[in-house]
Design a protein around this motif. Sequence first.
Motif, PDB file in Angstrom:
ATOM      1  N   UNK A 256      55.515  32.936  66.571  1.00  0.00           N
ATOM      2  CA  UNK A 256      55.910  33.937  67.552  1.00  0.00           C
ATOM      3  C   UNK A 256      56.848  34.960  66.921  1.00  0.00           C
ATOM      4  N   UNK A 257      56.516  36.227  67.079  1.00  0.00           N
ATOM      5  CA  UNK A 257      57.359  37.298  66.558  1.00  0.00           C
ATOM      6  C   UNK A 257      57.064  37.690  65.127  1.00  0.00           C
TER       7      UNK A 257
ATOM      8  N   UNK B 242      56.579  43.016  54.787  1.00  0.00           N
ATOM      9  CA  UNK B 242      57.968  43.433  54.613  1.00  0.00           C
ATOM     10  C   UNK B 242      58.848  42.331  54.047  1.00  0.00           C
ATOM     11  N   UNK B 243      58.347  41.088  54.039  1.00  0.00           N
ATOM     12  CA  UNK B 243      59.171  39.983  53.565  1.00  0.00           C
ATOM     13  C   UNK B 243      58.296  38.774  53.264  1.00  0.00           C
TER      14      UNK B 243
ATOM     15  N   UNK C 137      60.622  26.014  61.904  1.00  0.00           N
ATOM     16  CA  UNK C 137      60.884  27.455  61.958  1.00  0.00           C
ATOM     17  C   UNK C 137      60.716  28.134  60.594  1.00  0.00           C
ATOM     18  N   UNK C 138      60.346  29.430  60.635  1.00  0.00           N
ATOM     19  CA  UNK C 138      60.141  30.225  59.436  1.00  0.00           C
ATOM     20  C   UNK C 138      61.349  31.129  59.204  1.00  0.00           C
TER      21      UNK C 138
ATOM     22  N   UNK D 212      55.386  40.345  58.296  1.00  0.00           N
ATOM     23  CA  UNK D 212      56.391  41.240  58.857  1.00  0.00           C
ATOM     24  C   UNK D 212      56.669  40.845  60.306  1.00  0.00           C
ATOM     25  N   UNK D 213      57.788  41.345  60.825  1.00  0.00           N
ATOM     26  CA  UNK D 213      58.125  41.094  62.220  1.00  0.00           C
ATOM     27  C   UNK D 213      57.266  41.979  63.109  1.00  0.00           C
ATOM     28  N   UNK D 214      56.707  41.398  64.159  1.00  0.00           N
ATOM     29  CA  UNK D 214      55.830  42.164  65.041  1.00  0.00           C
ATOM     30  C   UNK D 214      56.577  43.250  65.796  1.00  0.00           C
ATOM     31  N   UNK D 215      57.899  43.125  65.903  1.00  0.00           N
ATOM     32  CA  UNK D 215      58.686  44.127  66.622  1.00  0.00           C
ATOM     33  C   UNK D 215      58.896  45.387  65.802  1.00  0.00           C
TER      34      UNK D 215
END
Length: 236
Positions: free
Chosen positions: A107-108, A142-143, A153-154, A182-185
């Motif tokens: 998620x995210x 991005x990471x 957790x990641x 990358x973060x979806x946000x």
Amino acid sequence: MKRIALLAAAAIAYVLSAWMVAPGFYDGFGPPQPYNWTCPPPQAGANIKPSSGHLDIKVINGKSDVESAFTEDGQLVIGFLPGAFDVTGKTSVAVDITPLPTCPQPTGLRFVTNVYQIAATAPLILQSSMTMRYSNLEPQPDDVYRADDPDGPWTAIGHASSAPPFAIITSTTKLGYFAAGYKESHPASGAVVVGGGQVLPIIVAVLIVVVVLAGLPLAVLRRRRASGGAEDEEGG
């Protein structure tokens, strides 16, 4: 007139091709070889399953030797310095890199590479450099993210500011599960977006088409007037 029509046709073809290709089309030339996916995206076409890797590191004078472990397809490489492992009571250290058979998407986060497990028969005690290759069919990550379990957790572990094309470099003091994404946000750094989420070059191409097509009637009118003037002179 023909030159204008050709320009319009070229611009339209550019727009159509831009809509059809995947993200990363504007980043430059493609990677030297296709990415091997666990879960290929629809645009990937024919796919070869990703490879694993195995390495046996010798223990010399009480220290693990300098070595690099890599998958057979070169999609992940990790380098170990001398003494990178705690080799108490060991004569060698086995390292295995295994692509996960599933494709978790926490998620995210949005992973754009396969998830790989890196395991060893001795604890890692020194920072080790790792390079992951990614595909031009997905946005630039991005990471790099790490977890002790594929269900998370990641945690983001950072990456180097420069790397070869379609590769991301990081370092780690722990083994486990790894993936780049990358973060979806946040928009992926490899895609320049504007309002509505469209890639900027597509918008520019659309504007070119609009301008060219808008000028066609005026060009036709001028051409007709010029032709009419020439006929009048010949008649006179």
